[in-house]
Design a protein around this motif. Sequence first.
Motif, mmCIF file in Angstrom:
data_model
loop_
_atom_site.group_PDB
_atom_site.id
_atom_site.type_symbol
_atom_site.label_atom_id
_atom_site.label_comp_id
_atom_site.label_asym_id
_atom_site.label_seq_id
_atom_site.Cartn_x
_atom_site.Cartn_y
_atom_site.Cartn_z
ATOM 1 N N LEU A 1 -13.676 16.830 -4.139
ATOM 2 C CA LEU A 1 -12.879 15.662 -4.493
ATOM 3 C C LEU A 1 -11.921 15.299 -3.356
ATOM 4 O O LEU A 1 -11.746 14.116 -3.038
ATOM 5 N N LEU A 2 -11.315 16.278 -2.745
ATOM 6 C CA LEU A 2 -10.410 16.031 -1.626
ATOM 7 C C LEU A 2 -11.141 15.385 -0.449
ATOM 8 O O LEU A 2 -10.636 14.441 0.171
ATOM 9 N N VAL A 3 -12.335 15.860 -0.138
ATOM 10 C CA VAL A 3 -13.138 15.269 0.939
ATOM 11 C C VAL A 3 -13.509 13.834 0.598
ATOM 12 O O VAL A 3 -13.440 12.940 1.449
ATOM 13 N N LEU A 4 -13.887 13.571 -0.650
ATOM 14 C CA LEU A 4 -14.268 12.230 -1.071
ATOM 15 C C LEU A 4 -13.095 11.254 -0.985
ATOM 16 O O LEU A 4 -13.250 10.135 -0.480
ATOM 17 N N VAL A 5 -11.929 11.658 -1.420
ATOM 18 C CA VAL A 5 -10.739 10.805 -1.330
ATOM 19 C C VAL A 5 -10.382 10.555 0.141
ATOM 20 O O VAL A 5 -10.030 9.438 0.529
ATOM 21 N N GLY A 6 -10.477 11.554 0.969
ATOM 22 C CA GLY A 6 -10.219 11.375 2.398
ATOM 23 C C GLY A 6 -11.197 10.409 3.036
ATOM 24 O O GLY A 6 -10.816 9.582 3.871
ATOM 25 N N TYR A 7 -12.462 10.473 2.659
ATOM 26 C CA TYR A 7 -13.482 9.561 3.186
ATOM 27 C C TYR A 7 -13.163 8.122 2.795
ATOM 28 O O TYR A 7 -13.217 7.223 3.627
ATOM 29 N N TRP A 8 -12.831 7.897 1.518
ATOM 30 C CA TRP A 8 -12.486 6.546 1.071
ATOM 31 C C TRP A 8 -11.236 6.034 1.780
ATOM 32 O O TRP A 8 -11.176 4.882 2.181
ATOM 33 N N ALA A 9 -10.230 6.872 1.929
ATOM 34 C CA ALA A 9 -8.993 6.455 2.594
ATOM 35 C C ALA A 9 -9.260 6.099 4.050
ATOM 36 O O ALA A 9 -8.746 5.106 4.563
ATOM 37 N N TYR A 10 -10.071 6.890 4.727
ATOM 38 C CA TYR A 10 -10.406 6.611 6.119
ATOM 39 C C TYR A 10 -11.088 5.254 6.249
ATOM 40 O O TYR A 10 -10.719 4.443 7.093
ATOM 41 N N HIS A 11 -12.073 4.995 5.414
ATOM 42 C CA HIS A 11 -12.783 3.727 5.511
ATOM 43 C C HIS A 11 -11.925 2.545 5.081
ATOM 44 O O HIS A 11 -12.092 1.450 5.602
ATOM 45 N N TYR A 12 -11.003 2.730 4.181
ATOM 46 C CA TYR A 12 -10.127 1.650 3.771
ATOM 47 C C TYR A 12 -9.128 1.305 4.876
ATOM 48 O O TYR A 12 -8.886 0.150 5.158
ATOM 49 N N VAL A 13 -8.561 2.310 5.504
ATOM 50 C CA VAL A 13 -7.526 2.070 6.508
ATOM 51 C C VAL A 13 -8.130 1.751 7.878
ATOM 52 O O VAL A 13 -7.768 0.769 8.518
ATOM 53 N N VAL A 14 -9.061 2.556 8.347
ATOM 54 C CA VAL A 14 -9.572 2.418 9.705
ATOM 55 C C VAL A 14 -10.621 1.322 9.815
ATOM 56 O O VAL A 14 -10.626 0.562 10.771
ATOM 57 N N GLN A 15 -11.502 1.223 8.843
ATOM 58 C CA GLN A 15 -12.593 0.270 8.943
ATOM 59 C C GLN A 15 -12.204 -1.144 8.544
ATOM 60 O O GLN A 15 -12.963 -2.069 8.762
ATOM 61 N N ASN A 16 -11.035 -1.345 7.948
ATOM 62 C CA ASN A 16 -10.597 -2.677 7.580
ATOM 63 C C ASN A 16 -10.154 -3.417 8.834
ATOM 64 O O ASN A 16 -9.148 -3.064 9.448
ATOM 65 N N LYS A 17 -10.902 -4.441 9.233
ATOM 66 C CA LYS A 17 -10.653 -5.118 10.498
ATOM 67 C C LYS A 17 -9.724 -6.310 10.361
ATOM 68 O O LYS A 17 -9.328 -6.881 11.353
ATOM 69 N N ILE A 18 -9.391 -6.695 9.146
ATOM 70 C CA ILE A 18 -8.513 -7.839 8.944
ATOM 71 C C ILE A 18 -7.604 -7.568 7.745
ATOM 72 O O ILE A 18 -8.045 -7.055 6.722
ATOM 73 N N SER A 19 -6.328 -7.850 7.920
ATOM 74 C CA SER A 19 -5.365 -7.702 6.826
ATOM 75 C C SER A 19 -4.325 -8.803 6.963
ATOM 76 O O SER A 19 -4.174 -9.397 8.031
ATOM 77 N N ALA A 20 -3.621 -9.081 5.891
ATOM 78 C CA ALA A 20 -2.641 -10.171 5.909
ATOM 79 C C ALA A 20 -1.545 -9.884 4.906
ATOM 80 O O ALA A 20 -1.663 -8.979 4.062
ATOM 81 N N GLN A 21 -0.489 -10.669 5.025
ATOM 82 C CA GLN A 21 0.583 -10.615 4.041
ATOM 83 C C GLN A 21 1.181 -12.003 3.892
ATOM 84 O O GLN A 21 1.185 -12.789 4.836
ATOM 85 N N VAL A 22 1.649 -12.288 2.689
ATOM 86 C CA VAL A 22 2.303 -13.562 2.411
ATOM 87 C C VAL A 22 3.756 -13.442 2.857
ATOM 88 O O VAL A 22 4.481 -12.569 2.401
#
Length: 132
Positions: free
Chosen positions: A36-57
């Motif tokens: 479970l720890l490895v799976l959560v780390g994998y999702w977090a990595y792809h959410y933070v590192v692989q996200n190429k565009i982000s914004a804020q209002v």
Amino acid sequence: MSTASTRLPEGRYGTSSDERADRRLKVAGAVLGALLLVLVGYWAYHYVVQNKISAQVVAFDASDNAVKVHLEVHKDSGASGYCTLRSQAADGSEVGRADFRFTGSASEIDRVVTLRTTARGTTAELLGCHAD
């Protein structure tokens, strides 16, 4: 007179089946916890590192049929994508939703976009950004 004990003498006949079962459960729990720890780390990595565009209002200004939204967009140089905005009325119903595309070589973009609404919007909410 004393009564005979039904327990086996300590350490004489090895571990009981209950102790072996407890050990197996502990090992299984540790393995599942590590997985479970490895799976959560994998999702977090792809959410933070692989996200190429982000914004804020940054700010928004509502009128009767539109909401002007000041967006601050951060993206990788050369990446393109879109951000989805929505506006809600005072009663919570959705009065407008649109995707706004961001392209080009700039890595930071400040832009005021206009979100058309069917009634007076009281919010400007960024639902998310997605790279192409």
